[in-house]
Scaffold this motif. Structure first.
Motif, PDB file in Angstrom:
ATOM      1  N   ALA A 165       0.876  -1.181   0.000  1.00 39.74           N
ATOM      2  CA  ALA A 165       0.000   0.000   0.000  1.00 39.74           C
ATOM      3  C   ALA A 165       0.908   1.225   0.000  1.00 39.74           C
ATOM      4  CB  ALA A 165      -0.904  -0.014   1.223  1.00 39.74           C
ATOM      5  N   ASP A 166       0.764   2.070  -1.025  1.00 43.31           N
ATOM      6  CA  ASP A 166       1.700   3.185  -1.237  1.00 43.31           C
ATOM      7  C   ASP A 166       1.123   4.484  -0.682  1.00 43.31           C
ATOM      8  OD1 ASP A 166       3.503   5.063  -2.068  1.00 43.31           O
ATOM      9  OD2 ASP A 166       3.406   4.529  -4.199  1.00 43.31           O
ATOM     10  N   GLY A 167       1.650   4.915   0.463  1.00 42.38           N
ATOM     11  CA  GLY A 167       1.217   6.179   1.065  1.00 42.38           C
ATOM     12  C   GLY A 167       2.273   7.263   0.905  1.00 42.38           C
ATOM     13  N   GLY A 168       3.223   7.080  -0.024  1.00 44.50           N
ATOM     14  CA  GLY A 168       4.294   8.065  -0.185  1.00 44.50           C
ATOM     15  C   GLY A 168       5.337   7.909   0.912  1.00 44.50           C
ATOM     16  N   PRO A 169       6.291   8.849   0.975  1.00 46.15           N
ATOM     17  CA  PRO A 169       7.332   8.761   2.002  1.00 46.15           C
ATOM     18  C   PRO A 169       6.718   8.908   3.395  1.00 46.15           C
ATOM     19  CG  PRO A 169       7.837  10.489   0.377  1.00 46.15           C
ATOM     20  CD  PRO A 169       6.439  10.022   0.108  1.00 46.15           C
ATOM     21  N   THR A 170       7.209   8.116   4.357  1.00 42.17           N
ATOM     22  CA  THR A 170       6.657   8.191   5.715  1.00 42.17           C
ATOM     23  C   THR A 170       7.162   9.456   6.410  1.00 42.17           C
ATOM     24  OG1 THR A 170       8.508   6.877   6.541  1.00 42.17           O
ATOM     25  CG2 THR A 170       6.519   5.693   5.912  1.00 42.17           C
ATOM     26  N   PRO A 171       6.273  10.185   7.107  1.00 42.21           N
ATOM     27  CA  PRO A 171       6.660  11.501   7.618  1.00 42.21           C
ATOM     28  C   PRO A 171       7.734  11.503   8.702  1.00 42.21           C
ATOM     29  CG  PRO A 171       4.388  10.961   8.261  1.00 42.21           C
ATOM     30  CD  PRO A 171       4.833   9.909   7.281  1.00 42.21           C
ATOM     31  N   VAL A 172       7.728  10.544   9.614  1.00 41.07           N
ATOM     32  CA  VAL A 172       8.732  10.562  10.695  1.00 41.07           C
ATOM     33  C   VAL A 172      10.072  10.020  10.188  1.00 41.07           C
ATOM     34  CG1 VAL A 172       9.347   9.714  13.006  1.00 41.07           C
ATOM     35  CG2 VAL A 172       6.978  10.366  12.493  1.00 41.07           C
ATOM     36  N   GLY A 173      10.055   8.921   9.475  1.00 39.53           N
ATOM     37  CA  GLY A 173      11.253   8.451   8.784  1.00 39.53           C
ATOM     38  C   GLY A 173      12.132   7.507   9.572  1.00 39.53           C
ATOM     39  N   LEU A 174      11.976   7.393  10.879  1.00 36.68           N
ATOM     40  CA  LEU A 174      12.638   6.314  11.616  1.00 36.68           C
ATOM     41  C   LEU A 174      11.653   5.723  12.611  1.00 36.68           C
ATOM     42  CD1 LEU A 174      13.371   8.013  14.280  1.00 36.68           C
ATOM     43  CD2 LEU A 174      15.559   8.383  13.184  1.00 36.68           C
ATOM     44  N   GLU A 175      12.032   4.579  13.211  1.00 35.24           N
ATOM     45  CA  GLU A 175      11.076   3.773  13.950  1.00 35.24           C
ATOM     46  C   GLU A 175      10.620   4.430  15.253  1.00 35.24           C
ATOM     47  OE1 GLU A 175      13.976   2.957  12.838  1.00 35.24           O
ATOM     48  OE2 GLU A 175      13.837   1.209  11.521  1.00 35.24           O
ATOM     49  N   SER A 176       9.591   3.824  15.830  1.00 35.57           N
ATOM     50  CA  SER A 176       9.010   4.339  17.070  1.00 35.57           C
ATOM     51  C   SER A 176       9.992   4.223  18.239  1.00 35.57           C
ATOM     52  CB  SER A 176       7.734   3.556  17.409  1.00 35.57           C
ATOM     53  OG  SER A 176       8.030   2.187  17.592  1.00 35.57           O
ATOM     54  N   THR A 177       9.795   5.072  19.231  1.00 36.24           N
ATOM     55  CA  THR A 177      10.508   4.973  20.503  1.00 36.24           C
ATOM     56  C   THR A 177       9.881   3.823  21.292  1.00 36.24           C
ATOM     57  OG1 THR A 177      10.839   7.347  20.492  1.00 36.24           O
ATOM     58  CG2 THR A 177      11.075   6.249  22.622  1.00 36.24           C
ATOM     59  N   ILE A 178      10.720   2.924  21.832  1.00 30.65           N
ATOM     60  CA  ILE A 178      10.186   1.817  22.645  1.00 30.65           C
ATOM     61  C   ILE A 178      10.469   2.095  24.113  1.00 30.65           C
ATOM     62  CG2 ILE A 178      10.181  -0.667  23.061  1.00 30.65           C
ATOM     63  CD1 ILE A 178      11.152  -1.132  20.255  1.00 30.65           C
ATOM     64  N   VAL A 179       9.399   2.089  24.927  1.00 33.28           N
ATOM     65  CA  VAL A 179       9.490   2.426  26.348  1.00 33.28           C
ATOM     66  C   VAL A 179       8.971   1.269  27.184  1.00 33.28           C
ATOM     67  CG1 VAL A 179       8.579   3.948  28.149  1.00 33.28           C
ATOM     68  CG2 VAL A 179       9.157   4.893  25.910  1.00 33.28           C
ATOM     69  N   LYS A 180       9.675   0.993  28.281  1.00 35.50           N
ATOM     70  CA  LYS A 180       9.183  -0.007  29.229  1.00 35.50           C
ATOM     71  C   LYS A 180       9.209   0.590  30.631  1.00 35.50           C
ATOM     72  CE  LYS A 180       9.786  -4.764  30.740  1.00 35.50           C
ATOM     73  NZ  LYS A 180      10.592  -5.989  30.607  1.00 35.50           N
ATOM     74  N   VAL A 181       8.062   0.546  31.303  1.00 37.26           N
ATOM     75  CA  VAL A 181       7.974   1.024  32.682  1.00 37.26           C
ATOM     76  C   VAL A 181       8.167  -0.176  33.600  1.00 37.26           C
ATOM     77  CG1 VAL A 181       6.500   2.120  34.403  1.00 37.26           C
ATOM     78  CG2 VAL A 181       6.376   2.852  32.001  1.00 37.26           C
ATOM     79  N   GLY A 182       9.126  -0.063  34.509  1.00 37.78           N
ATOM     80  CA  GLY A 182       9.390  -1.163  35.437  1.00 37.78           C
ATOM     81  C   GLY A 182       9.594  -0.615  36.828  1.00 37.78           C
ATOM     82  N   PRO A 183       9.869  -1.523  37.776  1.00 39.86           N
ATOM     83  CA  PRO A 183      10.031  -1.094  39.171  1.00 39.86           C
ATOM     84  C   PRO A 183      11.172  -0.079  39.339  1.00 39.86           C
ATOM     85  CG  PRO A 183      10.397  -3.485  38.927  1.00 39.86           C
ATOM     86  CD  PRO A 183      10.003  -2.962  37.592  1.00 39.86           C
ATOM     87  N   GLU A 184      12.201  -0.160  38.462  1.00 39.76           N
ATOM     88  CA  GLU A 184      13.346   0.737  38.619  1.00 39.76           C
ATOM     89  C   GLU A 184      13.140   2.069  37.910  1.00 39.76           C
ATOM     90  OE1 GLU A 184      13.095  -1.295  36.221  1.00 39.76           O
ATOM     91  OE2 GLU A 184      14.399  -0.713  34.557  1.00 39.76           O
ATOM     92  N   GLY A 185      12.043   2.214  37.160  1.00 42.52           N
ATOM     93  CA  GLY A 185      11.783   3.483  36.489  1.00 42.52           C
ATOM     94  C   GLY A 185      11.306   3.278  35.063  1.00 42.52           C
ATOM     95  N   VAL A 186      11.377   4.360  34.292  1.00 43.39           N
ATOM     96  CA  VAL A 186      10.914   4.336  32.903  1.00 43.39           C
ATOM     97  C   VAL A 186      12.140   4.226  32.003  1.00 43.39           C
ATOM     98  CG1 VAL A 186       9.716   5.653  31.119  1.00 43.39           C
ATOM     99  CG2 VAL A 186       8.927   5.743  33.498  1.00 43.39           C
ATOM    100  N   ARG A 187      12.177   3.183  31.189  1.00 48.02           N
ATOM    101  CA  ARG A 187      13.380   2.925  30.406  1.00 48.02           C
ATOM    102  C   ARG A 187      13.091   3.059  28.911  1.00 48.02           C
ATOM    103  NH1 ARG A 187      18.288   0.695  31.382  1.00 48.02           N
ATOM    104  NH2 ARG A 187      17.792   0.208  33.540  1.00 48.02           N
ATOM    105  N   ILE A 188      13.977   3.775  28.197  1.00 50.26           N
ATOM    106  CA  ILE A 188      13.895   3.843  26.732  1.00 50.26           C
ATOM    107  C   ILE A 188      14.703   2.669  26.192  1.00 50.26           C
ATOM    108  CG2 ILE A 188      14.377   5.259  24.684  1.00 50.26           C
ATOM    109  CD1 ILE A 188      12.694   6.921  26.421  1.00 50.26           C
TER     110      ILE A 188
END
Ligand code: TXA
Ligand code: MG
Length: 319
Positions: A165-188
């Motif tokens: 499916a061709d939607g043209g160039p993707t606007p952000v251009g790189l992948e999503s930020t992955i975040v995990k919340v755990g007992p020690e805090g919020v980790r990227i």
């Protein structure tokens, strides 16, 4: 060969292929995804097969609503705040799997957590219309640069899939930020399209960076996003035989010697640079230069994710 269709013509065929357990390449705001029904084991196996992806690397599950997400993962307060702030958008949350969820175990490769994201635009429309979560890694062969245009996806995977499916160039251009919340805090776990500073501002706390001891982000193999050319980062000068990936208005010494020059952003704008990154890396790689010299890119805002991807592209690799 893949058929490449504009979005208004692609919706019905995409739904039909997904319902039949096939995979489809479709645009998200970050990069193109190679999507399959996350509840169908054969569809998920087909994703791994088309990408040539190591089986231990789990996939992101894409949803079209918070309701759909809550049936799959268990939200803590911080993750909910992030979802409410950044969804739909380039943010992936790693959550505990909920009892009774319908996700096929191949998607999570046996982990008791799941990576969830609500994308913008066409991908969300497909998910809402099929009322099924979609497993979708970036639409590229394992270890290669993610596709940000239908043409790039076609070049890499076109022989193995039926529809792009061709939607043209993707606007952000790189992948999503992955975040995990755990007992020690919020980790990227992976820097990406939402800057760490935006996450810190939303939660009112500092985030941790990088995978915790070992397996937190099993997909974060050092050598990833690899062009054929070697990459030389934070270059202070261009050496003979090199191509130049530039950033900002001023050139480093010897730029006139470069076999080819592409600028991520003349204005020094990091958002524009992120959107151009993979396209420019591929284009310079195609010149046949043995080395791509890369001008310094600041580590703030989206620069963190840009530098992360450049670092992976520069990492030593075996063959
Ligand atoms: O922007 C994006 O995130 C794109 C678009 C298509 O949505 N998708 C993408 O997927 O980049 P992929 O499969 O190329 O990268 C997914 C990353 C991998 O590094 C994987 O290891 C990690 O997410 N991941 C998936 N499930 C995980 C989990 N339960 N815990 C930790 N990391 C996980
Ligand atoms: Mg990928």
């Amino acid at each position: 060969m893949a058929e490449i269709l504009p979005l208004d013509e692609a919706l019905q065929p995409a739904l039909a292929l997904l319902a039949a357990g096939e995979v489809v390449a479709l645009p998200t705001e970050t990069v193109y995804g190679l999507a399959g029904d996350a509840t169908n084991g054969e569809a998920v196996a087909r994703i791994f097969e088309v990408k040539g992806r190591p089986r231990f690397n789990p996939l992101i599950v894409h949803v079209s609503s918070l309701d759909m997400a809550r049936k799959i993962g268990v939200f803590d307060d911080a993750s909910l705040k992030l979802a409410e702030t950044f969804w739909p958008g380039p943010l992936t949350l790693v959550l505990k799997l909920r009892d009774g969820h319908a996700i096929h175990p191949l998607v999570t490769t046996g982990l008791d957590t799941v990576a969830l994201r609500m994308p913008r635009g066409f991908a969300s429309a497909v998910i809402a219309a099929s009322d099924r979560p979609l497993a979708a890694p970036s639409a590229n062969s394992s270890g290669r640069i993610s596709g940000t245009t239908a043409e790039a996806v076609n070049e890499d995977l076109g022989a193995k899939i039926r529809l792009i499916a061709d939607g043209g160039p993707t606007p952000v251009g790189l992948e999503s930020t992955i975040v995990k919340v755990g007992p020690e805090g919020v980790r990227i776990l992976r820097p990406g399209g939402v800057a760490s500073e935006e996450i810190e501002a939303t939660l009112g706390m500092k985030v941790l960076r990088g995978g915790a001891a070992g397996i937190e982000a099993p997909g974060m193999l050092a050598s990833h996003y690899a062009p054929d050319a070697a990459m030389r980062l934070d270059a202070a000068e261009v050496r003979s035989g090199e191509a130049l990936l530039a950033f900002g208005p001023a050139r480093i010494a010897g730029a006139e010697r470069a076999l080819a020059v592409l600028n991520l952003s003349e204005a020094g704008d990091l958002r524009e640079a992120a959107a151009n990154l993979y396209h420019h890396m591929k284009a310079l790689d195609r010149t046949g230069a043995g080395v791509i010299a890369v001008e310094p890119v600041p580590a703030t805002g989206l620069g963190e994710a840009i530098r992360d991807r450049l670092g992976r592209a520069a990492a030593p690799r075996d063959g």
